[in-house]
Design a protein around this motif. Structure first.
Motif, PDB file in Angstrom:
ATOM      1  N   GLY A 581      99.297  19.709  -5.303  1.00 18.92           N
ATOM      2  CA  GLY A 581     100.636  19.539  -4.727  1.00 18.92           C
ATOM      3  C   GLY A 581     101.259  20.863  -4.343  1.00 18.92           C
ATOM      4  N   ALA A 582     101.104  21.863  -5.222  1.00 19.05           N
ATOM      5  CA  ALA A 582     101.694  23.179  -4.943  1.00 19.05           C
ATOM      6  C   ALA A 582     100.979  23.828  -3.749  1.00 19.05           C
ATOM      7  N   LEU A 583      99.663  23.629  -3.653  1.00 16.86           N
ATOM      8  CA  LEU A 583      98.929  24.183  -2.506  1.00 16.86           C
ATOM      9  C   LEU A 583      99.354  23.502  -1.205  1.00 16.86           C
ATOM     10  N   VAL A 584      99.620  22.194  -1.288  1.00 14.62           N
ATOM     11  CA  VAL A 584     100.078  21.446  -0.113  1.00 14.62           C
ATOM     12  C   VAL A 584     101.421  22.010   0.348  1.00 14.62           C
ATOM     13  N   ASP A 585     102.348  22.187  -0.595  1.00 10.92           N
ATOM     14  CA  ASP A 585     103.668  22.700  -0.224  1.00 10.92           C
ATOM     15  C   ASP A 585     103.581  24.166   0.212  1.00 10.92           C
ATOM     16  N   GLN A 586     102.610  24.883  -0.301  1.00 16.07           N
ATOM     17  CA  GLN A 586     102.383  26.255   0.166  1.00 16.07           C
ATOM     18  C   GLN A 586     101.987  26.228   1.644  1.00 16.07           C
ATOM     19  N   GLY A 587     101.136  25.249   2.006  1.00  9.50           N
ATOM     20  CA  GLY A 587     100.747  25.080   3.423  1.00  9.50           C
ATOM     21  C   GLY A 587     101.954  24.768   4.287  1.00  9.50           C
ATOM     22  N   ILE A 588     102.849  23.904   3.768  1.00 12.76           N
ATOM     23  CA  ILE A 588     104.076  23.558   4.505  1.00 12.76           C
ATOM     24  C   ILE A 588     104.929  24.820   4.681  1.00 12.76           C
ATOM     25  N   PHE A 589     105.007  25.603   3.620  1.00  9.32           N
ATOM     26  CA  PHE A 589     105.805  26.830   3.657  1.00  9.32           C
ATOM     27  C   PHE A 589     105.266  27.785   4.731  1.00  9.32           C
ATOM     28  N   GLU A 590     103.938  27.896   4.819  1.00  9.70           N
ATOM     29  CA  GLU A 590     103.337  28.747   5.853  1.00  9.70           C
ATOM     30  C   GLU A 590     103.691  28.233   7.246  1.00  9.70           C
ATOM     31  N   GLU A 591     103.618  26.899   7.387  1.00 11.82           N
ATOM     32  CA  GLU A 591     103.918  26.278   8.681  1.00 11.82           C
ATOM     33  C   GLU A 591     105.385  26.523   9.063  1.00 11.82           C
ATOM     34  N   LEU A 592     106.282  26.373   8.076  1.00 10.51           N
ATOM     35  CA  LEU A 592     107.713  26.575   8.335  1.00 10.51           C
ATOM     36  C   LEU A 592     107.998  28.043   8.659  1.00 10.51           C
ATOM     37  N   THR A 593     107.276  28.947   7.977  1.00 15.89           N
ATOM     38  CA  THR A 593     107.456  30.376   8.272  1.00 15.89           C
ATOM     39  C   THR A 593     107.075  30.647   9.718  1.00 15.89           C
ATOM     40  N   ARG A 594     105.988  30.010  10.190  1.00 14.25           N
ATOM     41  CA  ARG A 594     105.576  30.172  11.597  1.00 14.25           C
ATOM     42  C   ARG A 594     106.659  29.672  12.540  1.00 14.25           C
ATOM     43  N   ASP A 595     107.277  28.526  12.179  1.00 13.86           N
ATOM     44  CA  ASP A 595     108.289  27.939  13.060  1.00 13.86           C
ATOM     45  C   ASP A 595     109.596  28.736  13.057  1.00 13.86           C
ATOM     46  N   PHE A 596     110.070  29.101  11.850  1.00 11.57           N
ATOM     47  CA  PHE A 596     111.398  29.710  11.738  1.00 11.57           C
ATOM     48  C   PHE A 596     111.368  31.245  11.816  1.00 11.57           C
ATOM     49  N   LEU A 597     110.283  31.844  11.293  1.00  8.60           N
ATOM     50  CA  LEU A 597     110.212  33.313  11.264  1.00  8.60           C
ATOM     51  C   LEU A 597     108.893  33.774  11.878  1.00  8.60           C
ATOM     52  N   PRO A 598     108.696  33.498  13.180  1.00 10.57           N
ATOM     53  CA  PRO A 598     107.377  33.771  13.787  1.00 10.57           C
ATOM     54  C   PRO A 598     106.947  35.235  13.670  1.00 10.57           C
ATOM     55  N   GLN A 599     107.922  36.151  13.813  1.00  9.56           N
ATOM     56  CA  GLN A 599     107.605  37.570  13.777  1.00  9.56           C
ATOM     57  C   GLN A 599     107.028  37.967  12.416  1.00  9.56           C
ATOM     58  N   LEU A 600     107.645  37.411  11.363  1.00  9.18           N
ATOM     59  CA  LEU A 600     107.230  37.760   9.999  1.00  9.18           C
ATOM     60  C   LEU A 600     105.945  37.038   9.603  1.00  9.18           C
ATOM     61  N   SER A 601     105.770  35.861  10.173  1.00  7.66           N
ATOM     62  CA  SER A 601     104.639  35.013   9.784  1.00  7.66           C
ATOM     63  C   SER A 601     103.301  35.733   9.920  1.00  7.66           C
ATOM     64  N   GLU A 602     103.093  36.386  11.082  1.00  4.54           N
ATOM     65  CA  GLU A 602     101.816  37.064  11.312  1.00  4.54           C
ATOM     66  C   GLU A 602     101.576  38.158  10.279  1.00  4.54           C
ATOM     67  N   LYS A 603     102.640  38.933  10.020  1.00  4.84           N
ATOM     68  CA  LYS A 603     102.540  40.030   9.061  1.00  4.84           C
ATOM     69  C   LYS A 603     102.175  39.500   7.677  1.00  4.84           C
ATOM     70  N   MET A 604     102.835  38.393   7.292  1.00  3.92           N
ATOM     71  CA  MET A 604     102.576  37.795   5.969  1.00  3.92           C
ATOM     72  C   MET A 604     101.132  37.307   5.864  1.00  3.92           C
ATOM     73  N   GLN A 605     100.633  36.762   6.975  1.00  7.96           N
ATOM     74  CA  GLN A 605      99.241  36.297   6.980  1.00  7.96           C
ATOM     75  C   GLN A 605      98.294  37.488   6.779  1.00  7.96           C
ATOM     76  N   ASP A 606      98.585  38.583   7.496  1.00  5.84           N
ATOM     77  CA  ASP A 606      97.726  39.765   7.382  1.00  5.84           C
ATOM     78  C   ASP A 606      97.730  40.307   5.955  1.00  5.84           C
ATOM     79  N   LEU A 607      98.917  40.314   5.361  1.00  6.25           N
ATOM     80  CA  LEU A 607      99.015  40.868   4.005  1.00  6.25           C
ATOM     81  C   LEU A 607      98.504  39.884   2.951  1.00  6.25           C
ATOM     82  N   GLY A 608      98.440  38.603   3.313  1.00  8.10           N
ATOM     83  CA  GLY A 608      97.987  37.573   2.356  1.00  8.10           C
ATOM     84  C   GLY A 608      98.975  37.351   1.234  1.00  8.10           C
ATOM     85  N   VAL A 609     100.266  37.464   1.558  1.00 11.06           N
ATOM     86  CA  VAL A 609     101.296  37.396   0.514  1.00 11.06           C
ATOM     87  C   VAL A 609     101.691  35.956   0.176  1.00 11.06           C
ATOM     88  N   ILE A 610     101.744  35.113   1.215  1.00  8.15           N
ATOM     89  CA  ILE A 610     102.326  33.779   0.999  1.00  8.15           C
ATOM     90  C   ILE A 610     101.626  33.033  -0.132  1.00  8.15           C
TER      91      ILE A 610
END
Length: 1203
Positions: A581-610
């Motif tokens: 369940g937590a991994l599922v919501d983590q996926g949702i969080f990543e998706e929402l970050t892409r939608d709402f904070l696109p600029q930050l999303s890429e950086k977070m993916q690169d750093l592997g922080v989410i």
């Protein structure tokens, strides 16, 4: 089958008449069978596109009278055999009677009456199924089963007309959605497309519209992308596909499988074309939505809902919305999302009455509760029926129920001097209670949310958490449940309790309540009771932190029920072993970050922080990363709004730190930035003294960042990200769940493949393919094999290797399709032996590692290794006692006419010792010397439960040592076992291009080995000695002894007849008595497997290329060879050897593996056969196709068959 007579106006369009008499016509569908030509193609296409029943039943019988133009269908059939049976019945039973009638109308009436009578009689014998599916639907289910070769256990849920895009060409056809599969069939002008996809293989399912594909549904599996479009109702189809895929994911997650929900309400009149399953799935979806909206217990089932208005006294309005009624609750939800929600438990209701209707207030209904509140509903469509339902439910309510209006005031744990702010909060809540009601029946409006956002006062926190989470309802309806659980779980030891003990002192150690044994003991009881209630979750890290906070605001029982609400409803699957369940919501969080904070999303993916942050944030609801008094405010909002708040706050935190995060160079730096920010989120309104936050010590720097007020953070999160809706989150959860569970399955696959030793010989890709085939077999047992041992619930907490296992029946099917040693009718026997050899712990199940070990023995290694594997299959434990018993019977049968002199070496004790005792004798003999590979492992497995970890360490050390078994370690083989080996070899060569040569070679080798055994016997004959090592006694399989020593010119070679696979039935037709013997006596392996050596005279094949005798695959009757076999070298034949009759066994004859190997090496054709490389990849591909065997045996082009 017989059909209720229906009128047919044009009898000959698209049908061909095959038989006719004055009253009936038997017809075949044009184009069915061979040589349909263009007409056949057109008719086939029409049948598929129009979903005609002629696809399933291409034969029919019509009733007609001579002067009438009208025909009546009376029967249809899927095969000529079936329709002929009906035709003959009509000719024998009706023709004579019908010829007596004068009037044609009377004839038709009589025929129709007779057919209806037959159908009624047939139906009377069938068990009533409770809820029958409509006729049209049953026909579709029949088509689906026939088309895709599905077993009866596979239930169709619904079917739709649509197009499948093959390349850029749409193929119009029918999509069948069954419980476990998505199937599609199309037939257009000779091009056939047949697809089968298991729901458990679906990795992506979405509805999209592109230029290429107009509004379509996309279904992805690991190896293909499918697009379906042109649906009449794409919304309904997609929703159903989503539900079925969801059920499959649940099955992978916890093996729940699909259970028809018997407790769902049945409709008064079933819909014409909707199956019972489809209706149940719709009801299930409504139930889930109803329970989630009003936070009701998991067993609550919606009975019905209706539109109405509710009078809200606080703003003097009639609010339109929906009233929902279930067995324990009446709920109301306004059309406007925030206007008003209401939950009235029936246990609180005192009066339900119909008020007088008026033009202003039509059909009003008034409901009063124990807490002196009255609710007025109006505009009810079917008021009388509604009142009747409510009164029915009220009568079922238990007469006495504890629990008043839902929670009185509780004293707060910390009681410092109350500050003005806290006082104001309490006051505003008291005013709210006065206006909107208090307890379960409170009107929940936008005003309630505002108050929650401003923070719940300490004194009311426990009460309101219980109300908003729905925990209060469960607590009140289960009095004494918690105390009972505590009593049961006290003193019980399990893995969960061990983990709980380890974490108790790590749960909020900074809080004074948990710095003494009193608080720790309460926490222990709550966690242990929950682990006992729900063993599938048991205990998961982070539960201790959440529970300790719940205990601060309520007693143990309240904390327990809040934990139940949290784990089972509000955070589904969060706290299981794989935190899905937590991994599922983590996926949702990543998706929402892409939608709402696109600029930050890429950086977070690169750093592997989410992935690092979200788990700790979500699992503990920020309690472990924020100061306690601030995080509690988030928990307040969470109990009112659900996961939406957690996602909003997480997004707000990232948004607030965007600039700093964009400047970070690695994960550690980003984590430090976020950690320091969270440590400085403060709650200035808190009345309790600040509790030092341990996390802060790690992240404190030189210049502390500015403090952030928690209420400001919440406000920002609502302002910027309030567009999130609960329905959207559920939709995203479904999409992510597919992704997460499939990636977990892939991880499991990789782990299992890594656990396979490197010397197994298969490549990683081959092992992964084998794993998928193996897993599919296991899952099939869950779909359809309810009686199988593997069908019992899979335990996901087991190591990956042990999660999927198969039984002997499933192994037999896999063995038959994957083995390079195809033995025709003998294959199942060989598979059974292989299974017994691999099943070391004797639990009738084997795991993937054992399965691969067995496969590897046949595919890899040199000639010696392969022969060793084959040799072991003809020794115990691979040979079973049952085979031995039937072999003994056969021995008696074959030798009853011969002289009855028993071998002096086979004592009475040898003859009658029970098999187990004999095995024990052998084991004594072999102990400490031979058969290490088999015996040691079995002994290990049979031992009692291991004493401690050192035992495991020793075992692992042993496993790590490469125990290379030498050929000297293998026990010797006796006559029976040798015959079984010959039998297997004869069967193995039957389909090989070098068949004749191989038979000649094996005959030579067998004859040589028989002689070697005889010679060896002379050296070892010592009267009164024990049975020879490794040679099982009398009952060991097989029918009889082979001929002692055929001369070279009369070698007993292998079957020169390729078709002699089944008992002695050869195409020569020259061995009637032998085949009869096999049929009746049934040698050790049953009818099709024995290997019968016949003498030259009886089975000489004039057409074969040599004068070798032919050995049919029967048993070895002594009498055939006793008289005309001579020993070369002048050795006298020993009487005991020849006259081994009355079932006695020559215990002296034996042969070693080295001798067999040496003999085979003399024949190059045999060496080539065993050293030939076979590609298992092709076999796996074939197996996947066969897995869903198409029952249609049409000669049409099967293009595009996949799945």
């Amino acid at each position: 089958m017989w059909l209720g007579p229906e009128e047919v106006l044009v009898a000959n369009a698209l049908w061909v008449t095959e038989r006719a008499n004055p009253f009936f016509v038997l017809q075949r569908r044009r184009g069915h069978g061979k040589g349909g030509g263009l007409t056949g193609l057109l008719v086939g296409t029409l049948d598929v596109v129009l979903d005609s029943s002629a696809r399933v039943a291409p034969y029919r019988i019509l009733h007609q009278t001579q002067d009438s133009q009208v025909y009546w269908t009376v029967a249809c059939g899927s095969s000529r055999k079936e329709i002929t049976k009906h035709w003959e019945w009509l000719e024998n039973n009706l023709l004579q009677t019908l010829s007596i009638f004068d009037n044609e109308e009377d004839i038709t009436t009589f025929v129709k009456g007779k057919i209806h009578g037959i159908i009624a009689e047939e139906n009377k014998n069938l068990q009533p199924q409770g809820d029958e599916d409509p006729g049209k639907f049953k026909e579709a289910e029949l088509k689906m089963r026939k088309q895709f070769g599905m077993p009866d256990g596979e239930k169709l849920v619904n079917y739709y007309s649509c197009s499948y895009w093959k390349g850029r060409v749409p193929r119009q056809g029918w999509l069948y959605l069954t419980v476990n599969h998505l199937c599609f069939y199309s037939f257009l002008l000779g091009k056939e497309v047949s697809l089968v996809v298991q729901w458990v293989d679906v990795t992506r399912l979405e509805k999209n519209a592109t230029l290429l594909f107009p509004e379509s549904i996309r279904v992805d599996t690991r190896d293909q992308e499918l697009f379906f479009s042109m649906f009449l109702n794409i919304g309904e189809t997609f929703k159903l596909m989503e539900q079925l895929a969801n059920l499959a994911m649940r099955q992978l997650l916890d093996s729940e499988g699909f259970l028809e929900d018997k407790a769902l309400p049945r409709p008064a009149r079933p819909h014409r074309n909707i199956s019972a399953l489809k209706r149940d799935l719709d009801a299930r979806a409504k139930n889930e939505c109803y329970r989630a909206t009003f936070r009701l217990p998991r067993d609550e089932r919606l009975d019905g809902h209706t539109g109405c208005t509710l009078w809200t006294p606080f703003n003097k309005l009639h609010i339109p919305g929906q009233m929902f009624i279930s067995s324990n609750y009446i709920c109301f939800a306004s059309k406007e999302e925030d206007a008003c929600h209401l939950i009235i438990p029936l246990r609180e209701v005192t009066i339900v009455e119909k008020a007088d209707s008026s033009s202003v207030l039509p059909s009003p209904l008034s409901i009063s509760t124990k807490s002196k509140m009255t609710f007025l509903f109006a505009n009810l469509k079917d008021r009388d029926f509604l009142v009747q339902r409510i009164s029915d439910f009220l009568q079922k309510m238990p007469s006495k129920h504890p629990g008043g209006h839902g929670g009185g005031k509780k004293a707060s744990t910390a009681d410092p001097a109350p500050e003005a702010k806290e006082k104001m909060k309490e006051e505003s809540w008291n005013i709210h209670f006065f206006e909107y009601g208090r307890g379960v029946c409170m009107y929940r409006t936008a005003k309630t949310r505002e108050l929650v956002l401003k923070g719940i006062p300490e004194s009311l926190r426990g009460e309101l958490w219980l109300l908003f989470s729905g925990a209060w309802n469960e607590m009140v309806t289960h009095p004494g449940y918690y105390a009972n659980l505590v009593e049961k779980s006290t003193g019980k030891y399990s893995l969960a309790t061990e983990e709980i003990e380890r974490d108790l002192h790590r749960s909020m150690p900074e809080h004074p309540a948990f710095q003494n044994e009193l608080g720790i003991a309460a926490l222990r009881r709550v966690l242990t009771a929950y682990a006992f209630r729900n063993p599938t979750i048991g205990y998961c890290q982070a539960m201790n932190i959440v529970t300790s906070v719940l205990l601060l605001y309520g007693n143990e029982e309240e904390a327990f029920w809040l934990l139940v609400a949290l784990c089972e409803r509000m955070l589904p699957d969060y706290y299981n072993t794989r935190v899905v369940g937590a991994l599922v919501d983590q996926g949702i969080f990543e998706e929402l970050t892409r939608d709402f904070l696109p600029q930050l999303s890429e950086k977070m993916q690169d750093l592997g922080v989410i992935s690092s942050i979200s788990l700790s944030w979500f699992l503990t609801l920020f309690l472990s990363v924020m100061p306690f008094e601030s995080s509690v405010v988030i928990v307040d909002c969470f109990f009112y709004e659900g996961i939406k708040v957690i996602l909003q706050v997480a997004l707000a935190i990232l948004d607030a730190n965007t600039e700093q995060l964009l400047g970070c160079s690695d994960e550690g730096e980003a984590m430090t930035v976020l950690g320091r920010y969270l440590d400085n989120v403060v709650n200035k309104q808190s009345v309790s003294p600040p509790i030092p936050h341990l996390h802060a010590l790690l992240t404190s720097g030189d210049d502390p960042p500015a403090e952030v007020d928690i209420f400001d953070l919440l406000k920002v999160s609502y302002e910027k990200f309030s567009s999130l809706r609960a329905e959207d989150i559920e939709q995203m959860r479904f999409k992510q769940r597919l992704k997460v569970i499939q990636s977990l399955e892939d991880t499991a696959k990789r782990s299992v493949v890594r656990a396979i030793p490197g010397d197994i010989g298969f490549s990683i890709e081959e092992l992964e393919d084998l794993y998928m085939v193996f897993k599919a077999k296991h899952l099939a047992s869950q779909y359809w094999g309810s009686g199988r041992p593997t069908a019992v619930r899979r335990d996901p907490s087991l190591p990956y290797l042990e999660q999927y296992r198969i039984d002997a029946g499933q192994f037999r099917e896999l063995f038959a399709s994957l083995t390079p040693w195809a033995c025709g009718t003998h294959t199942p026997v060989l598979a059974g032996r292989m299974f017994r050899l691999l099943d070391e712990n004797k639990d009738s199940l084997i795991n993937f590692k054992e399965f691969v070990t067995g496969m590897s023995g046949m595919y890899h290694g040199d000639l010696t290794e392969k022969l060793k594997a084959l040799y072991k299959l003809h020794l115990p434990p691979a040979l079973s006692p049952e085979e031995a018993e039937s072999a003994l019977e056969a021995t008696h049968y074959f030798t009853k006419d011969s002289s009855s002199e028993a071998s002096p070496l086979a004592s009475d004790l040898d003859l009658f010792l029970p098999w187990e005792a004999q095995e024990a004798l052998q084991q004594e003999e072999q102990e400490g010397s031979r058969n290490e590979d088999v015996q040691e492992k079995r002994g290990e497995e049979k031992g009692t439960s291991p004493p401690d970890y050192r035992h495991y360490l020793r075992m692992w050390a042993k496993e790590k040592e490469v125990q290379k078994e030498t050929i000297k370690d293998l026990p010797k083989m006796n006559q029976e076992q040798f015959i079984e080996l010959c039998k297997t070899l004869y069967n193995m060569f039957s389909e090989d291009p070098m068949e004749q040569d191989l038979y000649h070679a094996i005959a030579t080798v067998a004859s040589l080995l028989l002689r070697i055994g005889e010679v060896g016997k002379k050296f070892s004959a010592q009267p009164g000695r024990k049975p020879r090592d490794g040679v099982p006694e009398e009952d060991e399989p097989v029918a009889t002894e082979p001929p002692q020593d055929p001369a070279p010119e009369l070698q007993p070679p292998a079957t020169g007849d390729p078709q002699a696979k089944a008992g002695g039935d050869t195409h020569l037709g020259k061995a009637p008595q032998e085949s009869q013997v096999v049929g009746e006596g049934g040698s050790g392996e049953g009818r099709g497997s024995p290997s019968q050596l016949l003498s030259d005279d009886e089975t000489k094949d004039d057409m074969s290329m040599s004068s070798y005798s032919v050995v049919s695959t029967g048993s070895l009757p002594c009498e055939d060879l006793a008289d005309d076999t001579v020993l070369v070298g002048g050795e006298a034949r020993s009487p005991p050897a020849t006259a081994r009759c009355g079932g006695a066994v020559d215990t002296d004859w034996c042969i070693s593996f080295e001798q067999i190997l040496a003999s085979i090496l003399t024949e190059s054709v045999l060496v080539n056969f065993f050293e030939k490389r076979v590609d298992i990849g092709l076999k796996i591909k074939e197996q996947k196709k066969v897995e869903r065997q198409f029952s249609t045996s049409s000669d049409l082009e099967q293009s595009g068959v996949s799945g």
